[in-house]
Design a protein around this motif. Structure first.
Motif, mmCIF file in Angstrom:
data_model
loop_
_atom_site.group_PDB
_atom_site.id
_atom_site.type_symbol
_atom_site.label_atom_id
_atom_site.label_comp_id
_atom_site.label_asym_id
_atom_site.label_seq_id
_atom_site.Cartn_x
_atom_site.Cartn_y
_atom_site.Cartn_z
ATOM 1 N N LEU A 4 -8.655 3.057 20.288
ATOM 2 C CA LEU A 4 -9.897 2.634 20.937
ATOM 3 C C LEU A 4 -10.997 3.685 20.743
ATOM 4 C CD1 LEU A 4 -11.436 0.590 22.649
ATOM 5 C CD2 LEU A 4 -10.534 1.707 24.684
ATOM 6 N N SER A 5 -10.624 4.952 20.883
ATOM 7 C CA SER A 5 -11.617 6.013 20.637
ATOM 8 C C SER A 5 -12.144 5.925 19.212
ATOM 9 C CB SER A 5 -10.996 7.398 20.816
ATOM 10 O OG SER A 5 -10.380 7.504 22.053
ATOM 11 N N LEU A 6 -11.226 5.663 18.275
ATOM 12 C CA LEU A 6 -11.647 5.592 16.869
ATOM 13 C C LEU A 6 -12.547 4.384 16.641
ATOM 14 C CD1 LEU A 6 -8.317 6.567 15.100
ATOM 15 C CD2 LEU A 6 -10.308 7.990 15.485
ATOM 16 N N ALA A 7 -12.225 3.258 17.311
ATOM 17 C CA ALA A 7 -13.053 2.059 17.181
ATOM 18 C C ALA A 7 -14.472 2.351 17.680
ATOM 19 C CB ALA A 7 -12.432 0.912 17.974
ATOM 20 N N LEU A 8 -14.565 3.117 18.770
ATOM 21 C CA LEU A 8 -15.886 3.455 19.317
ATOM 22 C C LEU A 8 -16.636 4.407 18.382
ATOM 23 C CD1 LEU A 8 -14.902 3.836 23.077
ATOM 24 C CD2 LEU A 8 -16.181 1.967 22.032
ATOM 25 N N GLU A 9 -15.889 5.278 17.728
ATOM 26 C CA GLU A 9 -16.519 6.159 16.725
ATOM 27 C C GLU A 9 -17.103 5.322 15.589
ATOM 28 O OE1 GLU A 9 -16.946 9.499 16.709
ATOM 29 O OE2 GLU A 9 -15.850 9.885 18.553
ATOM 30 N N VAL A 10 -16.327 4.304 15.161
ATOM 31 C CA VAL A 10 -16.795 3.428 14.066
ATOM 32 C C VAL A 10 -18.071 2.722 14.491
ATOM 33 C CG1 VAL A 10 -16.272 1.314 12.776
ATOM 34 C CG2 VAL A 10 -14.530 3.086 13.025
ATOM 35 N N GLY A 38 -1.468 8.013 11.171
ATOM 36 C CA GLY A 38 -1.200 8.122 12.603
ATOM 37 C C GLY A 38 -1.946 7.065 13.403
ATOM 38 N N VAL A 39 -2.575 6.135 12.694
ATOM 39 C CA VAL A 39 -3.322 5.073 13.370
ATOM 40 C C VAL A 39 -2.687 3.724 13.040
ATOM 41 C CG1 VAL A 39 -5.559 3.897 13.497
ATOM 42 C CG2 VAL A 39 -5.465 6.387 13.350
ATOM 43 N N GLU A 40 -2.419 2.925 14.080
ATOM 44 C CA GLU A 40 -1.855 1.597 13.885
ATOM 45 C C GLU A 40 -2.987 0.632 13.537
ATOM 46 O OE1 GLU A 40 1.238 0.519 13.884
ATOM 47 O OE2 GLU A 40 2.015 2.528 14.276
ATOM 48 N N SER A 41 -2.921 0.077 12.331
ATOM 49 C CA SER A 41 -4.001 -0.800 11.868
ATOM 50 C C SER A 41 -4.270 -1.981 12.788
ATOM 51 C CB SER A 41 -3.659 -1.354 10.490
ATOM 52 O OG SER A 41 -4.031 -0.445 9.539
ATOM 53 N N ASP A 42 -3.202 -2.637 13.235
ATOM 54 C CA ASP A 42 -3.379 -3.843 14.055
ATOM 55 C C ASP A 42 -4.033 -3.503 15.392
ATOM 56 O OD1 ASP A 42 -2.105 -5.060 12.034
ATOM 57 O OD2 ASP A 42 -0.220 -5.421 13.096
ATOM 58 N N VAL A 43 -3.569 -2.408 15.972
ATOM 59 C CA VAL A 43 -4.127 -1.973 17.260
ATOM 60 C C VAL A 43 -5.589 -1.587 17.070
ATOM 61 C CG1 VAL A 43 -3.916 -0.316 19.148
ATOM 62 C CG2 VAL A 43 -1.868 -1.143 18.003
ATOM 63 N N PHE A 44 -5.840 -0.879 15.973
ATOM 64 C CA PHE A 44 -7.204 -0.452 15.677
ATOM 65 C C PHE A 44 -8.123 -1.662 15.493
ATOM 66 C CE2 PHE A 44 -10.424 0.326 12.443
ATOM 67 C CZ PHE A 44 -11.178 1.294 13.080
ATOM 68 N N GLN A 45 -7.647 -2.650 14.739
ATOM 69 C CA GLN A 45 -8.462 -3.843 14.487
ATOM 70 C C GLN A 45 -8.795 -4.558 15.804
ATOM 71 O OE1 GLN A 45 -7.816 -6.053 11.044
ATOM 72 N NE2 GLN A 45 -9.415 -7.497 11.592
ATOM 73 N N ALA A 46 -7.770 -4.712 16.656
ATOM 74 C CA ALA A 46 -7.986 -5.375 17.948
ATOM 75 C C ALA A 46 -8.995 -4.571 18.782
ATOM 76 C CB ALA A 46 -6.664 -5.498 18.696
ATOM 77 N N ALA A 47 -8.845 -3.246 18.773
ATOM 78 C CA ALA A 47 -9.755 -2.390 19.546
ATOM 79 C C ALA A 47 -11.182 -2.512 19.029
ATOM 80 C CB ALA A 47 -9.295 -0.936 19.469
ATOM 81 N N LEU A 48 -11.320 -2.598 17.704
ATOM 82 C CA LEU A 48 -12.666 -2.696 17.127
ATOM 83 C C LEU A 48 -13.293 -4.056 17.444
ATOM 84 C CD1 LEU A 48 -14.855 -1.281 15.567
ATOM 85 C CD2 LEU A 48 -13.783 -1.988 13.435
ATOM 86 N N ILE A 63 -12.701 -5.847 7.608
ATOM 87 C CA ILE A 63 -11.668 -5.791 6.568
ATOM 88 C C ILE A 63 -11.050 -4.396 6.567
ATOM 89 C CG2 ILE A 63 -11.224 -5.915 4.077
ATOM 90 C CD1 ILE A 63 -13.510 -7.954 3.966
ATOM 91 N N ILE A 64 -9.748 -4.358 6.777
ATOM 92 C CA ILE A 64 -9.064 -3.066 6.796
ATOM 93 C C ILE A 64 -8.203 -2.925 5.542
ATOM 94 C CG2 ILE A 64 -7.365 -1.650 8.020
ATOM 95 C CD1 ILE A 64 -8.562 -2.632 10.604
ATOM 96 N N ILE A 65 -8.433 -1.862 4.840
ATOM 97 C CA ILE A 65 -7.653 -1.586 3.635
ATOM 98 C C ILE A 65 -6.659 -0.474 3.959
ATOM 99 C CG2 ILE A 65 -7.797 -0.708 1.262
ATOM 100 C CD1 ILE A 65 -10.759 -1.952 1.411
ATOM 101 N N ASN A 66 -5.390 -0.770 3.782
ATOM 102 C CA ASN A 66 -4.364 0.243 4.068
ATOM 103 C C ASN A 66 -3.996 0.981 2.788
ATOM 104 O OD1 ASN A 66 -3.165 -2.105 6.327
ATOM 105 N ND2 ASN A 66 -3.704 -0.041 6.947
ATOM 106 N N SER A 67 -4.444 2.219 2.695
ATOM 107 C CA SER A 67 -4.065 2.980 1.499
ATOM 108 C C SER A 67 -2.645 3.512 1.677
ATOM 109 C CB SER A 67 -5.058 4.112 1.266
ATOM 110 O OG SER A 67 -5.406 4.711 2.483
ATOM 111 N N PRO A 68 -1.849 3.490 0.603
ATOM 112 C CA PRO A 68 -0.443 3.878 0.732
ATOM 113 C C PRO A 68 -0.249 5.363 0.987
ATOM 114 C CG PRO A 68 -1.012 3.503 -1.566
ATOM 115 C CD PRO A 68 -2.226 3.123 -0.769
ATOM 116 N N GLY A 69 0.860 5.684 1.646
ATOM 117 C CA GLY A 69 1.218 7.080 1.836
ATOM 118 C C GLY A 69 1.740 7.647 0.521
ATOM 119 N N LYS A 70 1.245 8.811 0.141
ATOM 120 C CA LYS A 70 1.693 9.434 -1.120
ATOM 121 C C LYS A 70 2.134 10.863 -0.838
ATOM 122 C CE LYS A 70 0.187 6.353 -4.309
ATOM 123 N NZ LYS A 70 1.162 5.681 -5.171
#
Lengths: 113, 286
Positions: A4-10, A38-48, A63-70
Motif C-alpha cells: 500500500l505504501s508503494l502504491a501511494l508512492e506510485v 519482495g513485493v507481491e504483484s497481486d497485492v500491489f495491484q489491488a492496493a494501487l 499493467i504490471i510487468i514481472n521481470s524474472p529473478g536472475k
C-alpha cells in the motif's frame, strides 16, 4: 502491507509526472515489479486500484510487468533464473547467489493525454 | 495518501517527545514539498518550484487546468524507481549524519526480540562516553519512548498509525526534533516487523537485525529480505538457550545463506553477554 505504501508512492510519482507533461487523463500505466523484489504483484495491484480512486489514475489500466529473478552463482558463476531469493544454483547447488535481476520496482511509462 | 493534495504521500504519522500532548498544528506532519508546475495567464510568474505548506482543515482539490493539452493519447516515458522519493530523502538523511560524524543504526526485528532492552542496556553502559539519541517507531503508544526517557537520553517517538514500517520521510521529520550532536550515535528502533521495513532505506549508516533464541532458528530463511539487507545480526536472549530448542549453529548458517557478509553477535542483554562485542562493532563503524 508495504504494497500500500508503494502504491501511494506510485500515485505521487504519477501525479507529478502528469503535471510535468501537462496531461489530464491517464489511460494506461506500466509498472515493473521484479519477481524477487519482495513485493507481491497481486497485492500491489489491488492496493494501487484502491489508491487510484478519485485520483488521476482512476480508470487507468494498470499493467504490471514481472521481470524474472536472475542470479549468478558465487561459486561456479553459473547464471540462472531465480524463483526466490534463496534459490540454489542448479549447477553446483551453492547458495547464495549474486542477484543480477528481478529486484526492480519501477514506473515505466504511461499512456496519457 | 495526503488528503490535502492527493500527492500520494502518507502524512498520517505523528512525532512527539515523551510527555508532549498531541496537538494538530504541532505534530501532524505535513511539511513535505509539493512541486507544481503551473501555466499562468497573468503576469505573475513563478519559478518552477516552490513549497506549499497546506493546512489540513482546508478541503481544496487542486484542479489544474492547462491551456494546452495534447489532444491524442501519447506514450510518456517515466522510468523512475517507485521508491525514488524515499531513497532521495534517505540520502539526504545519510548526508546529514555523515557531515556530523553521526553513526545511525536502524534496528529491525520481529516484535518482542528485545530491541528496547538492548537499547536501555547500551545507553546505561555507554551514554557517558558517547552521546546517544533514539528514535522509537511503533504503530501506536509512547511506551518505548517512555522507557528510553528514563535512561536520560533524548528520544522522540514516531507513531506510524496504520503503517507497518518507518520511512525516510518520517526519520527526516524526527531528526528535526532532536538536536543531534557531532560524533553521537542515533538508534532508530523500527516497527517490529520482519517484512515491510526491509524495503525502506532510512538513510542509516548500518542496519542491524535482531532475532532471539525464543524464535525459530529458521527466521532468516523465512524472512530473507530483512537478513539480506542487514549488516549485523544480533542473536539475543542467549541466557535462555538451556531452556529452548534453538540451534545456534543452524541459525547462523541460515543467516549467512541469505547474506554471506552478515556479521553475527550472540548476545544476552540481560546477563551482558556479547555487549562488549556490540560496543566494539559500533565503534568500528564510526
Amino acid at each position: 502491507m508495504h504494497e500500500l505504501s508503494l502504491a501511494l508512492e506510485v500515485l505521487g510519482l504519477v501525479t507529478s509526472e502528469a503535471a510535468k507533461n501537462r496531461v489530464k487523463v491517464i489511460h494506461e500505466i506500466q509498472i515493473e515489479i521484479g519477481k524477487i523484489s519482495g513485493v507481491e504483484s497481486d497485492v500491489f495491484q489491488a492496493a494501487l486500484e484502491i489508491s487510484a480512486r478519485n485520483s488521476i489514475l482512476d480508470n487507468a489500466r494498470i499493467i504490471i510487468i514481472n521481470s524474472p529473478g536472475k542470479g549468478r552463482c558465487m561459486s561456479c558463476s553459473e547464471e540462472f533464473d531465480m524463483e526466490d531469493l534463496l534459490a540454489l544454483c542448479p549447477n553446483c547447488q551453492h547458495q547464495p547467489s549474486e542477484i543480477t535481476g528481478g529486484r526492480e520496482l519501477k514506473v515505466l511509462s504511461m499512456m496519457a493525454e | 495518501m495526503c488528503e490535502t493534495c492527493g500527492c500520494g504521500q502518507p502524512d498520517n504519522f505523528t512525532i512527539r517527545m515523551p510527555g508532549e500532548e498531541l496537538t494538530d498544528d504541532h505534530n501532524r506532519d505535513h511539511d513535505h514539498e509539493h512541486h507544481h508546475e503551473h501555466e499562468h495567464d497573468d503576469d505573475h510568474k513563478h519559478g518552477d518550484r516552490h513549497k506549499h505548506h497546506h493546512e489540513h482543515e482546508e478541503d481544496h482539490p487542486h484542479g489544474h487546468s492547462y491551456e494546452q493539452s495534447s489532444p491524442t493519447p501519447r506514450m510518456i516515458d517515466i522510468s523512475k524507481d517507485i521508491l525514488s522519493e524515499n531513497n532521495l530523502t534517505a540520502e539526504r538523511n545519510r548526508g546529514f549524519f555523515e557531515g556530523r560524524s553521526i553513526i545511525c543504526l536502524n534496528l529491525v526485528s520481529a516484535p518482542g526480540s528485545g530491541k528496547t532492552t538492548i537499547l536501555e542496556k547500551t545507553i546505561n553502559e555507554r551514554a557517558k562516553e558517547r552521546e546517544i539519541f533514539v528514535i522509537e517507531g511503533d504503530q501506536q503508544s509512547m511506551n518505548d519512548a517512555e522507557r528510553i526517557k528514563k535512561t536520560g537520553v533524548p528520544v522522540v517517538q514516531i507513531n506510524t498509525g496504520a503503517g507497518c514500517h518507518l520511512d525516510a520521510r518520517m526519520v527526516n521529520s524526527a531528526i528535526k526534533r532532536l538536536e543531534l550532536s557531532r560524533n553521537s550515535v542515533l538508534f532508530i528502533e523500527n516497527v517490529g516487523n520482519l517484512v515491510c521495513p526491509a524495503l525502506f532505506d532510512l538513510g542509516e549508516t548500518k542496519r542491524v537485525v535482531v532475532m532471539s533464541v525464543t524464535e525459530g532458528e529458521d527466521k532468516p530463511e523465512k524472512y530473507p529480505y530483512m537478513f539480506a539487507s542487514s549488516h549485523l545480526c544480533i542473536i539475543n536472549k542467549t541466557d535462555l538457550l538451556p531452556y529452548v530448542d534453538f540451534n545456534v549453529e543452524k541459525a547462523m548458517e541460515y543467516a549467512r545463506r541469505t547474506n554471506p557478509d552478515l556479521e553475527i553477535i550472540l548476545m544476552s542483554a540481560k546477563t551482558g553477554e556479547g555487549m562488549q562485542l556490540w560496543y566494539e562493532w559500533i565503534d568500528k563503524n564510526q
